[in-house]
Scaffold this motif. Sequence first.
Motif, mmCIF file in Angstrom:
data_model
loop_
_atom_site.group_PDB
_atom_site.id
_atom_site.type_symbol
_atom_site.label_atom_id
_atom_site.label_comp_id
_atom_site.label_asym_id
_atom_site.label_seq_id
_atom_site.Cartn_x
_atom_site.Cartn_y
_atom_site.Cartn_z
ATOM 1 N N MET A 1 25.275 31.659 36.499
ATOM 2 C CA MET A 1 26.442 32.077 37.056
ATOM 3 C C MET A 1 26.408 33.650 37.123
ATOM 4 S SD MET A 1 29.093 29.823 34.828
ATOM 5 C CE MET A 1 28.330 30.050 33.311
ATOM 6 N N GLY A 2 25.629 34.437 36.404
ATOM 7 C CA GLY A 2 25.644 35.771 36.706
ATOM 8 C C GLY A 2 25.497 36.153 38.098
ATOM 9 N N PHE A 3 25.009 35.392 38.985
ATOM 10 C CA PHE A 3 24.703 35.875 40.431
ATOM 11 C C PHE A 3 25.885 35.894 41.237
ATOM 12 C CE2 PHE A 3 20.526 33.753 39.898
ATOM 13 C CZ PHE A 3 19.609 34.607 40.373
ATOM 14 N N ILE A 4 27.056 35.578 40.710
ATOM 15 C CA ILE A 4 28.522 35.536 41.413
ATOM 16 C C ILE A 4 28.868 37.067 41.476
ATOM 17 C CG2 ILE A 4 29.844 35.622 39.343
ATOM 18 C CD1 ILE A 4 30.799 34.532 42.748
ATOM 19 N N TYR A 5 28.242 37.778 40.429
ATOM 20 C CA TYR A 5 28.398 39.486 40.679
ATOM 21 C C TYR A 5 27.636 40.073 41.577
ATOM 22 C CZ TYR A 5 30.767 38.300 36.249
ATOM 23 O OH TYR A 5 31.620 37.754 35.278
ATOM 24 N N GLN B 1 29.011 31.965 24.344
ATOM 25 C CA GLN B 1 28.336 32.551 25.709
ATOM 26 C C GLN B 1 29.280 32.653 26.822
ATOM 27 O OE1 GLN B 1 25.230 29.236 25.888
ATOM 28 N NE2 GLN B 1 23.800 31.069 26.271
ATOM 29 N N LEU B 2 30.241 31.824 26.946
ATOM 30 C CA LEU B 2 31.360 31.823 27.831
ATOM 31 C C LEU B 2 32.395 32.877 27.402
ATOM 32 C CD1 LEU B 2 32.766 30.670 30.274
ATOM 33 C CD2 LEU B 2 34.028 28.867 28.705
ATOM 34 N N SER B 3 32.501 33.097 26.057
ATOM 35 C CA SER B 3 33.651 34.288 25.771
ATOM 36 C C SER B 3 32.893 35.445 26.208
ATOM 37 C CB SER B 3 33.974 34.093 24.311
ATOM 38 O OG SER B 3 32.727 34.270 23.622
ATOM 39 N N ALA B 4 31.499 35.629 25.896
ATOM 40 C CA ALA B 4 30.956 36.936 26.014
ATOM 41 C C ALA B 4 30.767 37.105 27.889
ATOM 42 C CB ALA B 4 29.326 36.649 25.736
ATOM 43 N N LEU B 5 30.707 36.136 28.479
ATOM 44 C CA LEU B 5 30.627 36.037 30.109
ATOM 45 C C LEU B 5 31.916 36.711 30.251
ATOM 46 C CD1 LEU B 5 28.935 33.003 31.386
ATOM 47 C CD2 LEU B 5 28.433 35.284 32.024
ATOM 48 N N LEU B 6 33.061 36.325 29.831
ATOM 49 C CA LEU B 6 34.502 36.756 30.363
ATOM 50 C C LEU B 6 34.717 38.248 29.862
ATOM 51 C CD1 LEU B 6 36.409 33.794 29.107
ATOM 52 C CD2 LEU B 6 35.986 34.301 31.817
ATOM 53 N N THR B 7 34.162 38.639 28.675
ATOM 54 C CA THR B 7 34.147 39.878 28.408
ATOM 55 C C THR B 7 33.388 40.924 29.322
ATOM 56 O OG1 THR B 7 34.379 39.229 25.908
ATOM 57 C CG2 THR B 7 33.693 41.580 26.331
ATOM 58 N N CYS C 1 37.864 40.885 44.439
ATOM 59 C CA CYS C 1 36.557 40.434 44.322
ATOM 60 C C CYS C 1 36.333 39.883 42.770
ATOM 61 C CB CYS C 1 35.713 41.296 44.802
ATOM 62 S SG CYS C 1 35.465 41.512 46.525
ATOM 63 N N ILE C 2 36.366 40.625 42.084
ATOM 64 C CA ILE C 2 36.130 40.513 40.354
ATOM 65 C C ILE C 2 36.951 39.196 39.810
ATOM 66 C CG2 ILE C 2 36.324 41.510 38.181
ATOM 67 C CD1 ILE C 2 34.218 42.522 40.035
ATOM 68 N N TYR C 3 38.173 39.296 40.263
ATOM 69 C CA TYR C 3 39.112 38.224 39.752
ATOM 70 C C TYR C 3 38.583 36.986 40.347
ATOM 71 C CZ TYR C 3 42.260 41.234 37.007
ATOM 72 O OH TYR C 3 43.028 41.910 36.133
ATOM 73 N N VAL C 4 38.062 36.629 41.390
ATOM 74 C CA VAL C 4 37.587 35.718 42.313
ATOM 75 C C VAL C 4 36.275 35.293 41.243
ATOM 76 C CG1 VAL C 4 36.251 34.615 43.965
ATOM 77 C CG2 VAL C 4 38.285 35.826 44.343
ATOM 78 N N GLY C 5 35.455 36.319 40.893
ATOM 79 C CA GLY C 5 34.158 36.170 40.024
ATOM 80 C C GLY C 5 34.678 35.609 38.589
ATOM 81 N N VAL C 6 35.723 36.134 38.313
ATOM 82 C CA VAL C 6 36.396 35.653 36.993
ATOM 83 C C VAL C 6 36.755 34.400 36.872
ATOM 84 C CG1 VAL C 6 37.971 35.986 34.844
ATOM 85 C CG2 VAL C 6 36.859 38.157 36.018
ATOM 86 N N PHE D 1 35.946 32.025 38.990
ATOM 87 C CA PHE D 1 34.542 31.192 39.023
ATOM 88 C C PHE D 1 34.062 30.952 37.796
ATOM 89 C CE2 PHE D 1 29.990 30.680 39.313
ATOM 90 C CZ PHE D 1 30.042 29.658 40.224
ATOM 91 N N VAL D 2 33.777 32.035 37.023
ATOM 92 C CA VAL D 2 33.165 32.025 35.706
ATOM 93 C C VAL D 2 34.136 31.096 34.587
ATOM 94 C CG1 VAL D 2 32.630 33.178 33.534
ATOM 95 C CG2 VAL D 2 31.789 34.113 35.869
ATOM 96 N N MET D 3 35.394 31.168 34.618
ATOM 97 C CA MET D 3 36.137 30.491 33.758
ATOM 98 C C MET D 3 36.101 28.846 34.064
ATOM 99 S SD MET D 3 39.622 32.826 33.204
ATOM 100 C CE MET D 3 40.152 31.381 31.925
ATOM 101 N N SER D 4 36.361 28.633 35.433
ATOM 102 C CA SER D 4 36.112 26.946 35.804
ATOM 103 C C SER D 4 34.876 26.688 35.699
ATOM 104 C CB SER D 4 36.765 26.970 37.105
ATOM 105 O OG SER D 4 35.986 27.798 38.047
ATOM 106 N N PHE D 5 34.104 27.222 36.274
ATOM 107 C CA PHE D 5 32.683 26.561 36.357
ATOM 108 C C PHE D 5 31.880 26.556 35.054
ATOM 109 C CE2 PHE D 5 27.926 26.556 37.126
ATOM 110 C CZ PHE D 5 27.855 25.361 37.793
#
Length: 580
Positions: A156-160, A275-281, A247-252, A254-258
Motif C-alpha cells: 500500500m505504500g506504493f500509492i505515495y 498498522q492501519l493507524s500508523a499508515l494514516l498518521t 493527490c494526498i487525500y486520494v492516497g489517504v 485509498f489507504v483507509m478503504s483498502f
Amino acid sequence: MIKTLAKSIREYKKASIATPLLVSIEVVMECMIPFLIAILVNRIKDGVDMSALLSYGVVLIVMAGVSLLFGAMAGNTCATASCGLARNLRKDMFYRIQGYSFENIDRFSTASLVTRLTTDVTNVQNAYMMIIRTAIRCPLMLVFAFAMAFIMGGRMGFIYLITVPILGVGLTLVVRSTIPLFKRVFKKYDALNHSVQENVKGMRVVKSFVREEYESEKFETAAEDVCKDFTKAERILALNSPMMQFCIYVGVLFVMSFGSYTVITSRGLDLDVGQLSALLTYSFMILNSLMMLSMVFVMITIADESSHRIVEVLTEESTLHNPEAPLHTLADGSVEFDHVSFRYAKTAERMALSDISLRIRSGETIGIVGGTGSAKSTLVQLIPRLYDAGAGTVQVGGADVRAYDLEALRDQVAVVLQKNLLFSGTIRENLRWGNKDASDAELEDACKLAQAHEFITRLPDGYDTYIEQGGTNVSGGQRQRLCIARALLKKPKILILDDSTSAVDTRTDALIRNGLRTYIPETTKIIIAQRTASVQDADRIIVMDGGRIHAVGTHAELLAGNEIYREIYTSQNRAGEDVG
C-alpha cells in the motif's frame, strides 16, 4: 549566484550547519512515535499489563519531549542564521555601494538600490530560513514517512510513489510560469519606490502647484501595475496547495478503504489496526511535508529574482581603481587639464567635455561661468576623480589624478555643491565631517568665515541643534553656509564651490569670498557661479559653452572682449551699467 550570497554567511556558519542537524533529530523522533504507537495499539488489543503500558507512555513522552526540544533549538539557530545573513547582505551591499564611482551609481537608480537593500534582502532571508530548516525537514520527513509506510503497510505504500512524480511535474510547471512574472514585478517595484521617493522629496513643489491629485493617480497606476503582476503570479502559485491536497487525500482515501478491507478480510493477519493507524498518521505526515515543500518552492521562486538583483550590486566592479603603488601626498593645489574629453556613458552620442586644456596655479582663485548645460560641474568633477576622463589627462599637484590613492586625493579636494546635503544629527556632528578631530574653537572659526556662526548662535541649542535628515529644518542659505564651513574644516589644497552661494544674498556672498582669501590663501579656489558678482574678483574667469572653454580672462578683459560673459553680466545688472 549562490557562491556570492554564501560569502555573506560568515560568522553564522555554525548556526547554519547546526539547524539541519537539529532538525534531523527532531524528524527521527517524530517518525518513530507513530511506529511505537502502532506497537502499543497491537499490545493493547492482545492484552497488556499496566506496568508495560506505563513504560510505553514514558518512552512516548520522552520522545515527544526530545522532538520538541530539538525543534525549538532548530528554530532558534535558524532565526539566528537567516537574520544574520540578511544583516551581512545589507552591510556588504551598503559597503559595496560606498565604493562605487558615480558611473556605477548612474547604472542603478536610488529607488532600485533601496528596494534591493530592503524587499529583496527580506525575500532572500525568508528563503534561506526555509532552506536550512523546512527544506531539510520536509525531505527527511518524506523519506522516513515513506520508509515507515512501507514497513507498516507493505504494497500500500506504493500509492505515495505514484503521487510524488505527479506533484513534481506540477511544481515544475508552476515555477516556470511564475519566474518571468517575478522578474517583471521587481522592476515595477523599483518604479513604485521611485515614485514615492520623488513625491516625498518634492512635496513642497507638489503642494505649491496643487498637483496632489495627479501624483496620487500616478502612484495608484504604479501600485495597480505591481498588484496585477503579483496577483497573476500568486494565482498560479496558489495551484500548489489544491493540487497537493487532491493527490494526498486520494492516497489517504485509498489507504483507509483498502486498508480497512484488508484488516477485515485478513482478520489482522496481513494488516492489523495498529498498522492501519500508523499508515494514516504517516499519510498526514507526507501530506504536511509536501505542503511545506510547496511553500519552500514558492519562497525560493520569489527569492530567485531578488537574489540576482542583490548579486548584481555585490559583483558590480567600480570603474575607478587605485594604482598598484599610489601616491598619498599632493605636492600643491595646482590643476592642469591636458586635452581632456569626457562623456558620461560610452553609448552617449554627445561629448560632455571636448578638448579641454587649462592650467591653474596653486593658490589661484578661478571663477567658472556659463549657461545651463555648458558642463561647468562636469569639469570640476574630474578633479577629485568622481569620474575619469575619457581622453587626455587631469593632473593635480603635478601628477595624474589616476596615480593617487583615491582617499588621499579626495581628502585634499573639498567640494561644496549647490544642493549639498546635511545629515541627521547635530550641527556640531555635521561640521565634524570635515575634520572629526576639530575643536569647538575651530568649528566656530570656520562658521564665522562661512557667515554661519551668527544664525547658529540664535538657535535654541546653538551648535547642538539637531538637523533633520537632509537639513530640512534650516533654510537653503543656512544649509549652504554650513556646508561651506564643513569644507573649510578640511583645510584642503583645492576648494571647489559649485554654485554653493546661490541661496545667500550678495553681501553674505562677498563676506564669504573675503573670508576664503584670508583663511586659506594657499588653497586653490574654484568657484562656479551663475552671478558674475560671485567671480568678478577672481584671478581668472573661465567661460564655458557647450562643453568647451570659450574664453579665459579677468572680469575686465572678458567684459570688454567676450560676448557670452558680457551678455551674462548685462542680464544681471541694469542695462549698460559699468559697461563702456
